[in-house]
Design a protein around this motif. Sequence first.
Motif, PDB file in Angstrom:
ATOM      1  N   GLY A  29       0.830  -1.202   0.000  1.00  0.00           N
ATOM      2  CA  GLY A  29       0.000   0.000   0.000  1.00  0.00           C
ATOM      3  C   GLY A  29       0.863   1.250   0.000  1.00  0.00           C
ATOM      4  O   GLY A  29       2.088   1.193  -0.115  1.00  0.00           O
ATOM      5  N   THR A  30       0.212   2.399   0.125  1.00  0.00           N
ATOM      6  CA  THR A  30       0.941   3.669   0.193  1.00  0.00           C
ATOM      7  C   THR A  30       1.390   3.905   1.623  1.00  0.00           C
ATOM      8  O   THR A  30       0.578   3.936   2.547  1.00  0.00           O
ATOM      9  CB  THR A  30       0.041   4.828  -0.274  1.00  0.00           C
ATOM     10  OG1 THR A  30      -0.387   4.570  -1.610  1.00  0.00           O
ATOM     11  CG2 THR A  30       0.801   6.140  -0.238  1.00  0.00           C
ATOM     12  N   LEU A  31       2.690   4.053   1.825  1.00  0.00           N
ATOM     13  CA  LEU A  31       3.250   4.231   3.164  1.00  0.00           C
ATOM     14  C   LEU A  31       3.952   5.576   3.275  1.00  0.00           C
ATOM     15  O   LEU A  31       4.753   5.935   2.410  1.00  0.00           O
ATOM     16  CB  LEU A  31       4.261   3.126   3.467  1.00  0.00           C
ATOM     17  CG  LEU A  31       3.732   1.714   3.727  1.00  0.00           C
ATOM     18  CD1 LEU A  31       4.903   0.763   3.896  1.00  0.00           C
ATOM     19  CD2 LEU A  31       2.844   1.687   4.947  1.00  0.00           C
ATOM     20  N   ARG A  32       3.670   6.295   4.349  1.00  0.00           N
ATOM     21  CA  ARG A  32       4.453   7.489   4.645  1.00  0.00           C
ATOM     22  C   ARG A  32       5.824   7.044   5.153  1.00  0.00           C
ATOM     23  O   ARG A  32       5.950   5.976   5.758  1.00  0.00           O
ATOM     24  CB  ARG A  32       3.759   8.330   5.714  1.00  0.00           C
ATOM     25  CG  ARG A  32       2.452   8.968   5.269  1.00  0.00           C
ATOM     26  CD  ARG A  32       1.812   9.706   6.419  1.00  0.00           C
ATOM     27  NE  ARG A  32       1.495   8.795   7.512  1.00  0.00           N
ATOM     28  CZ  ARG A  32       1.252   9.194   8.760  1.00  0.00           C
ATOM     29  NH1 ARG A  32       1.305  10.462   9.073  1.00  0.00           N
ATOM     30  NH2 ARG A  32       0.962   8.312   9.690  1.00  0.00           N
ATOM     31  N   GLY A  51       5.301  -6.382  -9.696  1.00  0.00           N
ATOM     32  CA  GLY A  51       3.853  -6.373  -9.890  1.00  0.00           C
ATOM     33  C   GLY A  51       3.248  -4.985  -9.821  1.00  0.00           C
ATOM     34  O   GLY A  51       2.017  -4.840  -9.855  1.00  0.00           O
ATOM     35  N   GLY A  52       4.095  -3.950  -9.682  1.00  0.00           N
ATOM     36  CA  GLY A  52       3.603  -2.577  -9.593  1.00  0.00           C
ATOM     37  C   GLY A  52       2.897  -2.280  -8.288  1.00  0.00           C
ATOM     38  O   GLY A  52       2.119  -1.336  -8.197  1.00  0.00           O
ATOM     39  N   LEU A  53       3.182  -3.081  -7.232  1.00  0.00           N
ATOM     40  CA  LEU A  53       2.490  -2.930  -5.951  1.00  0.00           C
ATOM     41  C   LEU A  53       3.330  -2.203  -4.909  1.00  0.00           C
ATOM     42  O   LEU A  53       2.845  -1.923  -3.809  1.00  0.00           O
ATOM     43  CB  LEU A  53       2.093  -4.315  -5.411  1.00  0.00           C
ATOM     44  CG  LEU A  53       1.129  -5.116  -6.279  1.00  0.00           C
ATOM     45  CD1 LEU A  53       0.951  -6.523  -5.724  1.00  0.00           C
ATOM     46  CD2 LEU A  53      -0.216  -4.402  -6.379  1.00  0.00           C
ATOM     47  N   ILE A  98      10.133   3.374  -2.324  1.00  0.00           N
ATOM     48  CA  ILE A  98      10.704   2.307  -1.503  1.00  0.00           C
ATOM     49  C   ILE A  98      11.658   1.473  -2.343  1.00  0.00           C
ATOM     50  O   ILE A  98      11.274   0.908  -3.361  1.00  0.00           O
ATOM     51  CB  ILE A  98       9.595   1.412  -0.911  1.00  0.00           C
ATOM     52  CG1 ILE A  98       8.657   2.237  -0.019  1.00  0.00           C
ATOM     53  CG2 ILE A  98      10.198   0.268  -0.108  1.00  0.00           C
ATOM     54  CD1 ILE A  98       7.487   1.447   0.542  1.00  0.00           C
ATOM     55  N   ASP A  99      12.911   1.417  -1.927  1.00  0.00           N
ATOM     56  CA  ASP A  99      13.921   0.629  -2.625  1.00  0.00           C
ATOM     57  C   ASP A  99      14.049  -0.734  -1.940  1.00  0.00           C
ATOM     58  O   ASP A  99      14.340  -0.794  -0.744  1.00  0.00           O
ATOM     59  CB  ASP A  99      15.273   1.345  -2.594  1.00  0.00           C
ATOM     60  CG  ASP A  99      16.341   0.569  -3.331  1.00  0.00           C
ATOM     61  OD1 ASP A  99      17.004  -0.278  -2.685  1.00  0.00           O
ATOM     62  OD2 ASP A  99      16.500   0.782  -4.546  1.00  0.00           O
TER      63      ASP A  99
END
Length: 401
Positions: free
Chosen positions: A115-118, A202-204, A209-210
């Motif tokens: 998901g989107t993570l700060r 998978g583009g997820l 994020i590396d």
Amino acid sequence: MPLQITGALGDPDLIRLPWDVPLQDWPQHHLVDLPRGISRHVVRFARLSGKVYAIKEISERYAKREYQLLWDLARLDAPAVEPVAYVTGRDEGLDAALITRHLQFSLPYRAVMSGTLRPDTLTRLLDALAVLLVRLHLNGFYWGDCSLSNTLFRRDAGAFAAYLVDAETGEMHPMISEGQRLGDIDVAHTNIFGEMLDLEAGGLLHPSIDPMDTAEDIVTRYHRLWDEITQSEIIEEVDWHRVEQRIRRLNLLGFDVAEMMVRRKVGTGRLIVRPKVVDAGHHQRRLLRLTGLDVEENQARRLLNDLDGFRVAKGLRHEDEAIVAHRWLAEVFQPTVEAIPAGLRRKLEPAQLFHEILDHRWYLSEEAGADVGLATAVRSYVDNVLVHKPDEKALLPEEAH
């Protein structure tokens, strides 16, 4: 061999599940759809009597073994899912099954990472995973398969925690060897890096994020925390400054103290610290709930550190937290503030005064090489620091007329 469910069976309805059918073919009305990681076995979630159970199809040998390992971890209060039972004697050709209780409000790390993570949330996630690995290794547990899929994340009352969800490859030892520990971390690094590459392909995975940096960051955080938690620190008595040093070092690594205790041996004791990871604002909420003091987050963290140190020094580890907080207010906080001459108290808010006195005590104790005590710190702070400060109210802009 007849069907047999072995374990702490809490729900008699478990026996009525369709154990004669392969798990992958179970009717949908028995199941609930929840996020899960990648598994080499078939895993399903079943809801019974308002409770959700995770069921994994696995050979009888490994079902019994994993059930026992999870119970060993539960007995040691390690962060792992709760074992319920294992099922044997299913129809010919069907494996046994392991039943665990689903950890409410939890998500696999794989699902959270996709998901989107700060950035600050990602940091807390990595720290929580480091705490999990350290606690497992302290208990003598070799995992052998730490991954984003085998680890659950849960946020509880402002705290971030990671839990082991799959102990199939685990081993319990009286004490983990250095080779086992480092090998376990290598496995974790490889698995986590591989899963993150999979998410990226998978583009997820968020572009910020590396995969390699994140996998290496977990290892770095683990080693720093392990070194801090396991360092030899034998004390003859509970020294406030030693306690304070330990808390500060953990804080600098980004961790808070979940529990602190002294494990006694003949004539001496060892200071044991359990780390935790918390969300922004956690300290404000906890201090307000315990003491009624409504202060800034950094002030709250500092005051709570002192409260936790007070609990250790007074031997109140098993006392109710609210009672300890009341005693700390009456025996430490209020007398310290009241020791400031009345004419100087208006220079700062009480919580900030106490915060600065604690810092002053820290520096004096560092110079002296031992705790100078709160009374000495108050006198020195008043004479050398507070008298030179302007009144806070004098710094406030005048109201427009």
